[in-house]
Design a protein around this motif. Structure first.
Motif, mmCIF file in Angstrom:
data_model
loop_
_atom_site.group_PDB
_atom_site.id
_atom_site.type_symbol
_atom_site.label_atom_id
_atom_site.label_comp_id
_atom_site.label_asym_id
_atom_site.label_seq_id
_atom_site.Cartn_x
_atom_site.Cartn_y
_atom_site.Cartn_z
ATOM 1 N N ASN A 7 22.594 37.696 7.336
ATOM 2 C CA ASN A 7 22.968 39.118 7.243
ATOM 3 C C ASN A 7 23.992 39.485 8.315
ATOM 4 O OD1 ASN A 7 21.107 39.139 5.239
ATOM 5 N ND2 ASN A 7 19.878 40.844 6.037
ATOM 6 N N ALA A 69 33.905 45.844 5.821
ATOM 7 C CA ALA A 69 33.220 47.118 5.581
ATOM 8 C C ALA A 69 33.517 48.159 6.663
ATOM 9 C CB ALA A 69 31.718 46.877 5.497
ATOM 10 N N THR A 70 33.652 47.726 7.895
ATOM 11 C CA THR A 70 33.860 48.686 8.982
ATOM 12 C C THR A 70 35.179 49.428 8.785
ATOM 13 O OG1 THR A 70 32.599 47.288 10.471
ATOM 14 C CG2 THR A 70 34.025 48.930 11.496
ATOM 15 N N HIS A 97 24.429 51.541 8.218
ATOM 16 C CA HIS A 97 25.008 50.704 9.271
ATOM 17 C C HIS A 97 25.804 51.618 10.212
ATOM 18 C CE1 HIS A 97 27.824 47.809 11.082
ATOM 19 N NE2 HIS A 97 26.845 46.937 10.892
ATOM 20 N N CYS A 99 28.679 51.471 11.194
ATOM 21 C CA CYS A 99 30.077 51.735 10.784
ATOM 22 C C CYS A 99 30.153 52.970 9.893
ATOM 23 C CB CYS A 99 30.724 50.518 10.120
ATOM 24 S SG CYS A 99 30.190 50.155 8.456
ATOM 25 N N MET A 147 23.554 53.280 1.494
ATOM 26 C CA MET A 147 23.830 51.853 1.331
ATOM 27 C C MET A 147 23.008 51.295 0.162
ATOM 28 S SD MET A 147 21.551 50.859 4.690
ATOM 29 C CE MET A 147 22.790 49.831 5.361
ATOM 30 N N ASN A 151 20.683 46.212 6.064
ATOM 31 C CA ASN A 151 20.989 44.968 6.764
ATOM 32 C C ASN A 151 19.858 44.500 7.679
ATOM 33 O OD1 ASN A 151 22.227 47.479 7.791
ATOM 34 N ND2 ASN A 151 22.497 46.295 9.668
ATOM 35 N N ASP A 176 27.735 51.607 0.562
ATOM 36 C CA ASP A 176 28.038 50.401 1.336
ATOM 37 C C ASP A 176 27.209 49.270 0.723
ATOM 38 O OD1 ASP A 176 28.091 48.328 3.139
ATOM 39 O OD2 ASP A 176 27.420 49.499 4.869
ATOM 40 N N THR A 178 27.515 46.003 1.292
ATOM 41 C CA THR A 178 27.762 44.764 2.035
ATOM 42 C C THR A 178 26.635 43.739 1.909
ATOM 43 O OG1 THR A 178 29.165 45.940 3.574
ATOM 44 C CG2 THR A 178 28.250 43.870 4.356
ATOM 45 N N GLN A 179 25.383 44.193 1.984
ATOM 46 C CA GLN A 179 24.279 43.222 1.925
ATOM 47 C C GLN A 179 23.818 42.960 0.496
ATOM 48 O OE1 GLN A 179 23.378 41.424 4.412
ATOM 49 N NE2 GLN A 179 24.181 42.543 6.172
ATOM 50 N N SER A 198 31.885 43.882 2.846
ATOM 51 C CA SER A 198 32.517 42.761 3.551
ATOM 52 C C SER A 198 32.187 41.498 2.774
ATOM 53 C CB SER A 198 31.884 42.584 4.933
ATOM 54 O OG SER A 198 32.460 43.443 5.849
ATOM 55 N N HIS A 200 31.971 38.354 4.201
ATOM 56 C CA HIS A 200 31.439 37.204 4.968
ATOM 57 C C HIS A 200 29.920 37.094 5.006
ATOM 58 C CE1 HIS A 200 30.453 39.410 8.801
ATOM 59 N NE2 HIS A 200 31.266 40.278 8.256
ATOM 60 N N LYS A 201 29.222 38.036 4.360
ATOM 61 C CA LYS A 201 27.760 37.885 4.283
ATOM 62 C C LYS A 201 27.395 36.986 3.104
ATOM 63 C CE LYS A 201 27.824 41.469 7.154
ATOM 64 N NZ LYS A 201 27.542 41.397 8.573
#
Ligand code: PLP
Length: 376
Positions: A7, A69-70, A97, A99, A147, A151, A176, A178-179, A198, A200-201
């Motif tokens: 995460n 994401a940020t 998060h 951000c 979200m 996370n 969001d 991201t996760q 994002s 990269h998760k």
């Protein structure tokens, strides 16, 4: 070594690596250049965008590639602040998060309403609905953010229900994801007014991500008309190719989600067996298959955290505290769930990936049992 911090960031997937390298070699041009190399790079970027749009269920023109994401969250709140009236406010869930929380506070100072969660960590939809009806300063909020999955705890949020409530009231909804992306189906995400994640998760290169926006979005970065003037700066063609390759690979693994949920259940059983007196944060509510948030028992010499002691055994996990500028702060997520300050120091987040096996989880449980035996 056992890696249980997906995460935070997941290892680069072989498919993403291959796609990144290939794009780097095949498309060396700048997509803004008008010569053949530029045109080829632009075509590659647009191929990535088209796949992403089809996968999310939105138009190609709705998508802006970002560094993650940020950046996306900051761009969204900056845009809203410029387009909303000076007294307008925003509503964001209490477990977003940083951000999202900090970008909201920055662009809407003292005009942010935090939507509460229930003790399991899930948004209190009734309370949110009441707050939406009441409005902000009796007016419509400029936007509402929730979200898709948390996370820290993996708790899944009722983002689709809140998205629909917002749509009925003509309030822009921000999600969001991201996760969520790469772990659960993307269906319905493209219907959020603002959506970002994002890469990269889920195995994409760090520094890649996307933002879905409505028409008229102005963005944050100026100095070039890339991304239809919504994000200045040379586009990351190879990064976008790597992002798409990672997401495509994860998409092909989604049939395995039920088996992964079973694995998480077994892992939790092993961990609780290893740590009598421990408990799972968010037990009983829907959570991501990859995340276990564990409130571990107290150890003697509590100056050294669980996460540090586990690190010494070769397990990379994460503490339940947000580490800001090297300073540990108690987690706002755990606080919003009613976990006490003394307890949140003992929360460990173990987040797995598609490549994690039950044997890996067993290894963590055994090492935790050894740490507990030594320090209790
Ligand atoms: N949103 C969520 C839910 C996250 O988990 C993270 C990173 O942990 C972010 C946003 C920020 O992502 P990045 O640091 O890649 O911008």
């Amino acid at each position: 070594m056992l890696y249980f911090d997906h995460n935070a960031t997941a290892p680069l997937s072989p498919a993403a690596r291959a796609a990144w390298l290939e794009a780097q070699e095949l498309f060396p041009g700048n997509p803004a250049s008008t010569h053949w190399a530029g045109r080829r790079a632009e075509a590659a970027l647009e191929t990535s965008r088209a796949w992403l749009a089809g996968w999310l269920g939105c138009g190609d023109a709705d998508l802006v590639f970002t560094s993650g994401a940020t950046e996306a969250a900051n761009a969204v709140f900056a845009h809203l602040a410029h387009s909303a009236g000076r007294t307008a406010g925003v509503m964001v869930s209490a477990v977003e998060h940083p951000c999202v929380l900090e970008a909201a506070e920055r662009w809407f100072p003292s005009r942010v309403v935090r939507l509460p969660v229930l003790s399991g960590g899930v948004l209190d939809l009734d309370a949110a609905s009441g707050l939406l009806r009441g409005g902000f300063n009796a007016g419509r909020p400029a936007a509402v953010a929730l979200m898709a999955a948390n996370n820290e705890t993996g708790v899944i949020q009722p983002w689709a229900a809140l998205r629909d409530l917002c749509r009925e009231r003509d309030i822009p909804f921000i999600c969001d994801a991201t996760q969520w992306v790469g772990r659960l189906p993307a269906e319905g995400l493209g219907e959020c007014a603002f959506l970002f994640a994002s890469g990269h998760k889920s195995g994409a290169p760090v520094g890649t991500g996307f933002l879905k926006v409505p028409r008229g979005f102005t963005g944050l970065l100026s100095g070039g008309d890339q991304e239809d003037g919504r994000r200045a700066g040379t586009q990351n063609v190879a990064g976008a190719a790597g992002l798409v390759a990672a997401l495509r690979e994860c998409e092909g693994l989604l049939d395995g989600v039920p088996a992964r949920l079973e694995m998480r259940g077994e892992a939790e059983r092993l961990l609780l067996e290893a740590l009598p007196g421990g408990r799972i944060v968010g037990a009983g509510v829907e959570r991501l298959w990859n995340t276990v948030s564990l409130l571990a028992p107290e150890l003697a010499d509590c100056r050294q955290r669980w996460v540090v002691r586990l690190d010494a055994t070769g397990v990379a996990g994460s503490s339940g505290s947000a580490c800001a500028s090297g300073r540990e702060q108690s987690s706002h997520v755990l606080r919003a769930m009613g976990v006490g300050a003394g307890e949140s120091d003992r929360v460990l987040r173990l987040s797995s990936g598609w490549g994690t096996s039950l044997e890996d989880w067993r290894g963590v449980a055994e090492r935790m049992a050894a740490v507990f035996e030594r320090w209790r």
